[in-house]
Design an enzyme around this catalytic site. Structure first.
Site, PDB file in Angstrom:
ATOM      1  CE  LYS A  23       5.505  -0.161  12.948  1.00 17.55           C
ATOM      2  NZ  LYS A  23       6.207  -0.797  11.831  1.00 17.55           N
ATOM      3  CD  GLU A  64     -12.802   6.352   8.661  1.00 18.04           C
ATOM      4  OE1 GLU A  64     -12.822   7.221   7.770  1.00 18.04           O
ATOM      5  OE2 GLU A  64     -13.374   5.255   8.539  1.00 18.04           O
ATOM      6  CG  LEU A 104      -0.882  -0.392  13.938  1.00 15.82           C
ATOM      7  CD1 LEU A 104      -2.051   0.299  14.613  1.00 15.82           C
ATOM      8  CD2 LEU A 104       0.366  -0.264  14.802  1.00 15.82           C
ATOM      9  CE  LYS A 154      -5.889   4.177   6.632  1.00 17.61           C
ATOM     10  NZ  LYS A 154      -6.045   4.243   8.114  1.00 17.61           N
ATOM     11  CG  HIS A 175     -12.298  -0.852  14.227  1.00 19.21           C
ATOM     12  ND1 HIS A 175     -12.098  -0.157  13.059  1.00 19.21           N
ATOM     13  CD2 HIS A 175     -13.345  -0.231  14.832  1.00 19.21           C
ATOM     14  CE1 HIS A 175     -12.968   0.825  12.967  1.00 19.21           C
ATOM     15  NE2 HIS A 175     -13.755   0.801  14.040  1.00 19.21           N
ATOM     16  NE  ARG A 214     -20.939   7.339   7.859  1.00 18.04           N
ATOM     17  CZ  ARG A 214     -20.655   6.141   8.341  1.00 18.04           C
ATOM     18  NH1 ARG A 214     -21.467   5.563   9.200  1.00 18.04           N
ATOM     19  NH2 ARG A 214     -19.558   5.499   7.998  1.00 18.04           N
ATOM     20  CB  VAL A 267     -24.063   0.133  10.232  1.00 18.09           C
ATOM     21  CG1 VAL A 267     -24.824  -1.179  10.168  1.00 18.09           C
ATOM     22  CG2 VAL A 267     -23.953   0.758   8.852  1.00 18.09           C
TER      23      VAL A 267
HETATM   24  P1  ADP Z   1     -12.064   3.274   5.600  1.00 16.65           P
HETATM   25  O1  ADP Z   1     -12.399   4.736   5.657  1.00 16.65           O
HETATM   26  O2  ADP Z   1     -11.795   2.796   4.211  1.00 16.65           O
HETATM   27  O3  ADP Z   1     -13.045   2.430   6.359  1.00 16.65           O
HETATM   28  P2  ADP Z   1     -10.202   3.205   7.884  1.00 16.65           P
HETATM   29  O4  ADP Z   1      -9.073   4.135   8.025  1.00 16.65           O
HETATM   30  O5  ADP Z   1     -11.378   3.398   8.772  1.00 16.65           O
HETATM   31  O6  ADP Z   1     -10.654   3.131   6.329  1.00 16.65           O
HETATM   32  O7  ADP Z   1      -9.682   1.719   8.078  1.00 16.65           O
HETATM   33  C1  ADP Z   1     -10.515   0.608   7.865  1.00 16.65           C
HETATM   34  C2  ADP Z   1      -9.861  -0.631   8.409  1.00 16.65           C
HETATM   35  O8  ADP Z   1      -8.581  -0.855   7.771  1.00 16.65           O
HETATM   36  C3  ADP Z   1      -9.555  -0.593   9.900  1.00 16.65           C
HETATM   37  O9  ADP Z   1     -10.668  -0.932  10.703  1.00 16.65           O
HETATM   38  C4  ADP Z   1      -8.453  -1.624   9.955  1.00 16.65           C
HETATM   39  O10 ADP Z   1      -8.991  -2.935   9.859  1.00 16.65           O
HETATM   40  C5  ADP Z   1      -7.640  -1.379   8.692  1.00 16.65           C
HETATM   41  N1  ADP Z   1      -6.539  -0.417   8.931  1.00 16.65           N
HETATM   42  C6  ADP Z   1      -6.593   0.941   8.799  1.00 16.65           C
HETATM   43  N2  ADP Z   1      -5.413   1.517   9.137  1.00 16.65           N
HETATM   44  C7  ADP Z   1      -4.582   0.514   9.484  1.00 16.65           C
HETATM   45  C8  ADP Z   1      -3.193   0.449   9.941  1.00 16.65           C
HETATM   46  N3  ADP Z   1      -2.433   1.548  10.085  1.00 16.65           N
HETATM   47  N4  ADP Z   1      -2.683  -0.785  10.206  1.00 16.65           N
HETATM   48  C9  ADP Z   1      -3.425  -1.914  10.050  1.00 16.65           C
HETATM   49  N5  ADP Z   1      -4.709  -1.916   9.625  1.00 16.65           N
HETATM   50  C10 ADP Z   1      -5.288  -0.733   9.344  1.00 16.65           C
END
Ligand code: ADP
Length: 451
Positions: free
Chosen positions: A201, A287, A203, A158, A208, A291, A294
């Site tokens: 990791k 995260e 998942l 990420k 969410h 703000r 939506v």
């Molecule tokens: P962004 O800031 O790009 O929106 P996020 O960290 O909020 O990124 O993650 C967005 C989405 O990506 C999550 O809602 C989930 O669907 C997927 N995701 C993020 N981290 C993981 C993880 N560790 N394992 C599986 N899916 C993940």
């Protein structure tokens, strides 16, 4: 309280903020690009200022033009909405330097949470459970393979500066790691100008679930329950609901209190969302968004609290609307994001709306800035409007949503309404039995059927 608020945004969220201002008796200034001269937020505001040509970088992201608009109109505060400058710490600081209030958190908190590595470290320090992963960024000098093996495959690469699902790559096995690292890093560098990445990791089938919080900036903070946003396409939310079909009151109170306590410790100001993945009864922080989101109407419908009004009140130094004990979750709400897109390919479909009939009736809310004859410009997001439905129970909510979706008419552009009409009749959705990859599988199965 503020006398005049400039709304540094467009579309439905500009209208949403405008409504809150009107109820509070605050004068409003709309800003717009030349493409939005006929937009609803411009028509309904007390004053409006054109701030530049269509591209967002020349208008809605044009800080000198926004400052000039404040100066000309005598606005004393700026509401950034979501997107655009809403999570830009520097913008908040610049406003402060010009004696203008930014309606949002303190700049230091926006900056902290904008860096996902720092955000995760902060969450951990404040007692919020996080996804197992690398301790901070993984750079060229680090043995990424050893770290990944320790976490256990599959791992997710990420971007520290990530957002909107960009800069994220899965490495299912050891053989995929190096490519995933370089792809994610390059994508992040191109999109955000920062190629730093970290490992988590991956998942398999989580949900969410996010907690809405509100802080007064002086050590007071409450939580307003959760929203389940597991129905996603390319990591983008499509359907949001609250409460989560799989969370009970005790689990909600526990995670909610953990978040509120962390916000009290930070002395967080304003609205915010702490996002988690939830699997096998465990929450994992991913995260925090500093703000209004939506999907905030879902929470408004089940708590009866106007989040934008409260956001403005605390920004002006006011108190929280109530104590934690006074927050009662009432019934169930679902939001569908109706986009001007082809419902199968999701290709944007800008253009003129020839016919528009929003649904109505008890428990039906539409947050939209379109009207019959409105031309959706190709420069911005493709949101036509949000349909939010409330019911005493989830069953009643689904029943009402089915009816409202069937009633809604948007002609002239393609929309995602057919997708929602299908979803609301799907057994897994009706049972609340879905996870973050469910929608992608459902859409892929539909493709196979139709090809
Ligand atoms: P962004 O800031 O790009 O929106 P996020 O960290 O909020 O990124 O993650 C967005 C989405 O990506 C999550 O809602 C989930 O669907 C997927 N995701 C993020 N981290 C993981 C993880 N560790 N394992 C599986 N899916 C993940």
């Amino acid at each position: 309280m503020f006398d005049k608020i400039l709304i540094a945004n467009r579309g439905e969220i500009a209208l949403r903020v405008l409504r809150a201002c009107k109820e509070l008796g605050i004068a409003t200034v709309a800003v717009h690009s030349t493409a939005d001269a006929n937009a609803m937020h411009v028509r309904l505001a007390d004053e409006s200022v054109c701030i530049g040509p269509p591209p967002a970088k020349d208008s809605y992201l044009n800080v000198p033009a926004l400052l000039a608009a404040c100066e000309i109109t005598g606005a004393d505060a700026v509401h950034p909405g979501y997107g655009f400058l809403s999570e830009n710490a520097r913008f908040a600081e610049i406003l402060a330097d010009h004696n203008l209030h930014f309606i949002g958190p303190k700049a230091e908190h926006i900056r902290l949470m904008g860096d996902k590595i720092e955000a995760k470290k902060t969450a951990q320090r404040l007692g919020i459970p996080v996804v197992p992963g690398s301790d901070g960024g993984v750079g060229p000098g680090d043995d990424a393979m050893a770290i990944a093996k320790k976490i256990g495959f599959p791992v997710l690469v990420k971007a520290a500066a990530g957002g909107g699902g960009r800069g994220m790559k899965v490495a299912p096995t050891e053989a995929d790691l190096l490519l995933a690292l370089s792809t994610a890093s390059n994508e992040a560098k191109a999109a955000f100008g920062d190629g730093s990445v970290y490992l988590e990791k991956y998942l398999g089938k989580p949900r969410h679930i996010e907690i809405q919080i509100l802080g007064d900036g002086r050590g007071g903070a409450i939580h307003l329950g959760e929203r389940d946003c597991s129905l996603q396409r390319r990591h983008q939310k499509v359907w949001e609901e609250g409460p989560s079909p799989i969370l009970n009151a005790a689990a909600r109170a526990k995670i909610g209190e953990t978040c509120a306590k962390a916000m009290r410790e930070m002395q967080y100001l304003g609205v915010g969302t702490i996002e988690f993945l939830y699997e096998d009864g465990e929450f994992y922080f991913i995260e925090m968004n500093t703000r209004i989101q939506v999907e905030h109407p879902v929470t408004e419908m089940i708590t009866g609290i106007d989040l934008v009004i409260e956001q403005i009140r605390v920004a002006a130094g006011g108190d929280l609307p109530c104590t934690q004990d006074e927050i009662v979750i009432n019934g169930h709400a679902i939001e569908c994001r109706v986009n001007a897109e082809n419902p199968v390919s999701f290709r944007p479909s800008p253009g003129k709306i020839l016919q528009y009939h929003p649904p109505g009736g008890l428990g039906v809310r539409i947050d939209s800035a379109v009207y019959q004859g409105y031309v959706i410009p190709p420069y911005y997001d493709s949101l036509v409007g949000k349909l939010i439905v409330h019911g005493k129970t989830r069953g009643e909510c689904l029943m009402r949503l089915r009816r409202a979706l069937d009633e809604m008419v948007v002609d002239g552009v393609e929309t995602t309404l057919p997708l929602f009409r299908g979803l609301v009749r799907e057994p897994s959705i009706i049972d609340g039995d879905y996870h973050i990859h469910w929608l992608e599988h459902y859409l892929a199965a539909g493709d196979t059927k139709s090809s």
